[in-house]
Scaffold this motif. Structure first.
Motif, short mmCIF file in Angstrom:
data_model
loop_
_atom_site.label_atom_id
_atom_site.label_comp_id
_atom_site.label_asym_id
_atom_site.label_seq_id
_atom_site.Cartn_x
_atom_site.Cartn_y
_atom_site.Cartn_z
N THR A 165 0.82 -1.21 0.00
CA THR A 165 0.00 0.00 0.00
C THR A 165 0.85 1.26 0.00
OG1 THR A 165 -0.12 0.05 2.41
CG2 THR A 165 -1.88 -1.12 1.25
N LYS A 166 0.27 2.30 -0.54
CA LYS A 166 0.79 3.66 -0.45
C LYS A 166 -0.35 4.49 0.11
CE LYS A 166 4.58 6.00 -1.48
NZ LYS A 166 5.94 5.57 -1.13
N THR A 167 -0.08 5.29 1.16
CA THR A 167 -1.17 5.90 1.91
C THR A 167 -1.12 7.42 1.87
OG1 THR A 167 -1.25 4.02 3.42
CG2 THR A 167 -2.24 6.07 4.20
N CYS A 168 -2.29 8.02 1.73
CA CYS A 168 -2.47 9.46 1.91
C CYS A 168 -3.41 9.65 3.09
CB CYS A 168 -3.05 10.11 0.65
SG CYS A 168 -3.53 11.84 0.88
N THR A 169 -3.03 10.51 4.03
CA THR A 169 -3.88 10.81 5.18
C THR A 169 -4.71 12.05 4.87
OG1 THR A 169 -2.30 9.85 6.75
CG2 THR A 169 -3.93 11.37 7.64
N ILE A 170 -6.02 11.90 4.93
CA ILE A 170 -6.94 12.99 4.67
C ILE A 170 -7.49 13.51 6.00
CG2 ILE A 170 -9.08 13.71 3.56
CD1 ILE A 170 -6.95 13.07 1.55
N ASN A 171 -7.27 14.78 6.28
CA ASN A 171 -7.89 15.41 7.44
C ASN A 171 -9.30 15.84 7.02
OD1 ASN A 171 -5.45 15.38 9.14
ND2 ASN A 171 -4.67 16.83 7.63
N ALA A 172 -10.28 15.05 7.40
CA ALA A 172 -11.67 15.29 6.99
C ALA A 172 -12.33 16.26 7.96
CB ALA A 172 -12.44 13.98 6.94
N VAL A 173 -12.79 17.38 7.42
CA VAL A 173 -13.41 18.42 8.24
C VAL A 173 -14.92 18.27 8.16
CG1 VAL A 173 -13.66 20.90 8.60
CG2 VAL A 173 -11.47 19.96 7.80
N ALA A 174 -15.55 17.99 9.30
CA ALA A 174 -16.99 17.78 9.34
C ALA A 174 -17.73 19.09 9.10
CB ALA A 174 -17.39 17.20 10.70
N ALA A 175 -18.92 18.98 8.50
CA ALA A 175 -19.77 20.16 8.36
C ALA A 175 -20.13 20.67 9.75
CB ALA A 175 -21.02 19.81 7.56
N ASN A 176 -20.06 21.99 9.93
CA ASN A 176 -20.27 22.53 11.27
C ASN A 176 -20.86 23.93 11.17
OD1 ASN A 176 -20.21 22.57 14.04
ND2 ASN A 176 -18.11 23.27 14.17
N ILE A 177 -21.56 24.33 12.22
CA ILE A 177 -22.12 25.68 12.32
C ILE A 177 -21.58 26.31 13.60
CG2 ILE A 177 -24.22 27.06 12.45
CD1 ILE A 177 -25.73 24.68 11.25
N ASN A 178 -20.97 27.48 13.47
CA ASN A 178 -20.50 28.23 14.63
C ASN A 178 -21.47 29.36 14.92
OD1 ASN A 178 -18.07 26.76 15.06
ND2 ASN A 178 -17.16 27.81 13.31
N LEU A 179 -21.81 29.51 16.19
CA LEU A 179 -22.78 30.52 16.61
C LEU A 179 -22.09 31.63 17.40
CD1 LEU A 179 -25.69 28.21 17.82
CD2 LEU A 179 -25.39 29.26 15.58
N ASP A 180 -22.49 32.86 17.17
CA ASP A 180 -21.99 34.01 17.92
C ASP A 180 -23.20 34.88 18.30
OD1 ASP A 180 -20.44 35.92 19.14
OD2 ASP A 180 -19.96 36.96 17.27
N PRO A 181 -23.52 35.05 19.56
CA PRO A 181 -22.79 34.54 20.72
C PRO A 181 -22.76 33.02 20.77
CG PRO A 181 -24.38 36.23 21.36
CD PRO A 181 -24.67 35.87 19.96
N TYR A 182 -21.68 32.50 21.35
CA TYR A 182 -21.49 31.05 21.41
C TYR A 182 -22.39 30.46 22.49
CZ TYR A 182 -19.37 26.59 22.60
OH TYR A 182 -19.17 25.26 22.88
N PHE A 183 -23.00 29.31 22.19
CA PHE A 183 -23.80 28.57 23.15
C PHE A 183 -23.17 27.21 23.37
CE2 PHE A 183 -26.64 31.60 21.26
CZ PHE A 183 -27.37 32.07 22.33
#
Length: 462
Positions: free
Chosen positions: A251-269
């Protein structure tokens, strides 16, 4: 009279490096178990190429013929080794002519051939009409089985011990919905077949295939959040090939940093206590930002209790409790905010600092004050809690009472925020150098006089 493929047709069974593999396969074994199968062709035009030294795994069906092709770059004497689960016929032909040899294999067999440089050789695989009677060990004329498994590979003197290759990305970061094309280069064995997969790590609780997919040509795509994919995670995408006498994958491997869908709120809760406590007429402006460009959708489960605008302003309408939801458009990714509208609660609807701009010297302090605006201006706010913060504590600090202290020359922004409604106001503070000690000594008597006069004036005017 021509000899098949020009020269030697000697049977070599269980010799050298193949003896271990020959003993490993018996009737009832699963040769292709866990292996990637090279999709065969059914004639010389559709037959896929493979590399000398590569292991080819396959399954042949009744009344079908599987075809593969290869072309040596030098004149070589090769050992052609076959392993099967049932009796299978293998035919090797040169340049599509009658220069060919057919032999049947019931378990494991190896043969030697001399190959001509740049000639095209076709390997065809079919089920034999006769099969082995497993009880007696003799051949019978029964109908061929519906399908059979096989593996074959070639070896020759001077064959590389392993395959070297480079991958265009060793590591990359992808957000949900994004894709990346992975490619191998500088492969040391021509015509080597490579398979791509997302590696499901047995040591993790999540299924990596719920996070990412990879196509046959190496296109990696991060899927929409599914199952346990709620936080950023690392995924291994591998190029897999089979080469040499060993069954082991390379095998030859690539590491993928998978960023999940996210919602940031301001003001933060906080995730576990996403609550708003307010009174009728109170409102709060919430900014929601997603890491996707799909847009944001706001909704209220009960608009008779609280409404919400497309920009995120939540307004309390009547006493009660409801939920306001913000969702990434086109997805199921959302955040929920519980709105508690309390009876008799005089809600904050604004805050103002006493200064927009102020200055202080190093090692000195000033006091900021504030005023709250409420739904009922004749009554104090039910919740008067506020929080002070400094944009740069290395320049100026602020305590919970609003006292600002100069630390170093520069500028810092002091922010006040209400707990009720999350309303904010700011003051830009400029920190000036401290007064030199010698100057303090000079002006000290004058300061005493000035302070004394101020005290007398206040008494007279008071």
């Amino acid at each position: 009279m021509k000899k098949a493929l020009s020269i030697i047709m000697a049977l070599v069974i269980a010799i050298g490096t193949f003896s271990v593999m020959a003993s490993a396969y018996t009737f009832g074994s699963y040769i292709t178990d866990g292996k990637y199968l090279l999709e065969p062709g059914y004639n010389i035009g559709s037959a896929p190429s493979f590399a000398l030294g590569e292991r080819i795994y396959g399954i042949v069906e009744e009344n079908e013929t599987a075809c593969y092709r290869f072309s040596p770059t030098t004149n070589e004497i090769i050992t052609f080794t076959v392993q099967t689960s049932d009796e299978i016929e293998f035919t090797i032909s040169k340049n599509g002519s009658n220069d060919k040899h057919t032999f049947s294999v019931t378990d494991t067999e190896s043969k030697l051939y001399r190959l001509d440089k740049n000639a095209i050789y076709l390997v065809t695989v079919t089920l034999s009409e006769a099969v082995v009677d497993r009880d007696s060990g003799t051949m019978s004329a029964d109908a061929a089985p519906a399908s059979a498994e096989y593996c074959f590979y070639t070896s020759y003197s001077g064959m590389p011990a392993s395959v070297a290759a480079n991958i265009n990305f060793k590591e990359s970061t992808l957000k949900v919905g994004e894709s990346l094309l992975l490619k191998l280069s500088d492969v040391t064995v021509p015509d080597l077949n490579v398979f791509w997969r997302v590696y499901d790590d047995p040591s993790t609780l999540m299924r990596e295939t719920d996070v990412a997919t990879v196509s046959d040509d190496g296109m990696v795509t991060i899927k929409m959040n599914n199952g346990s994919f709620i936080t950023d995670t690392k995924i291994k995408v591998q190029a897999v090939w089979y080469y040499g006498a060993s069954e082991a994958e390379v095998t030859k491997t690539c590491t993928i940093n998978a960023v999940a869908a996210n919602i940031n709120l301001d003001p933060y809760f906080d995730t576990n206590t996403r609550q708003i406590y307010t009174g009728v007429g109170g409102f709060i402006d919430i900014t929601a930002k997603a890491n996707l460009n799909n847009g944001i959708i706001w909704s209220s489960e009960d608009e008779s209790i609280a409404t919400v605008t497309p920009s995120g302003r939540i307004t309390a309408v009547a006493v009660g409790k409801t939920t306001v939801k913000v969702t990434i458009a086109g997805t199921t990714i959302s955040r929920r905010i519980t709105v508690n509208v309390l009876e008799g609660h005089n809600a904050v609807i604004g805050v103002t600092l006493s200064e927009d701009n102020a200055s202080v010297r190093v090692n000195e302090d000033i006091k900021l004050t504030h005023a709250l605006t409420t739904v009922n201006p004749d009554l104090p706010a039910t919740n008067q809690k506020i929080i002070y913060t400094s944009s740069d504590p290395s320049i100026a600090t602020v305590d919970k009472s609003g006292t600002v202290k100069g630390i170093a020359t520069g500028k810092a922004t002091i922010t006040i925020q209400t707990e009720d409604g999350g309303f904010k106001d700011t003051c830009e503070v400029t920190v000036k150098p401290a007064i030199p000690n010698w100057l303090m000594v000079v002006v000290a008597p004058l300061r005493i006089v000035i302070n004394f006069l101020i005290m007398i004036f206040e008494k007279i005017s008071g």
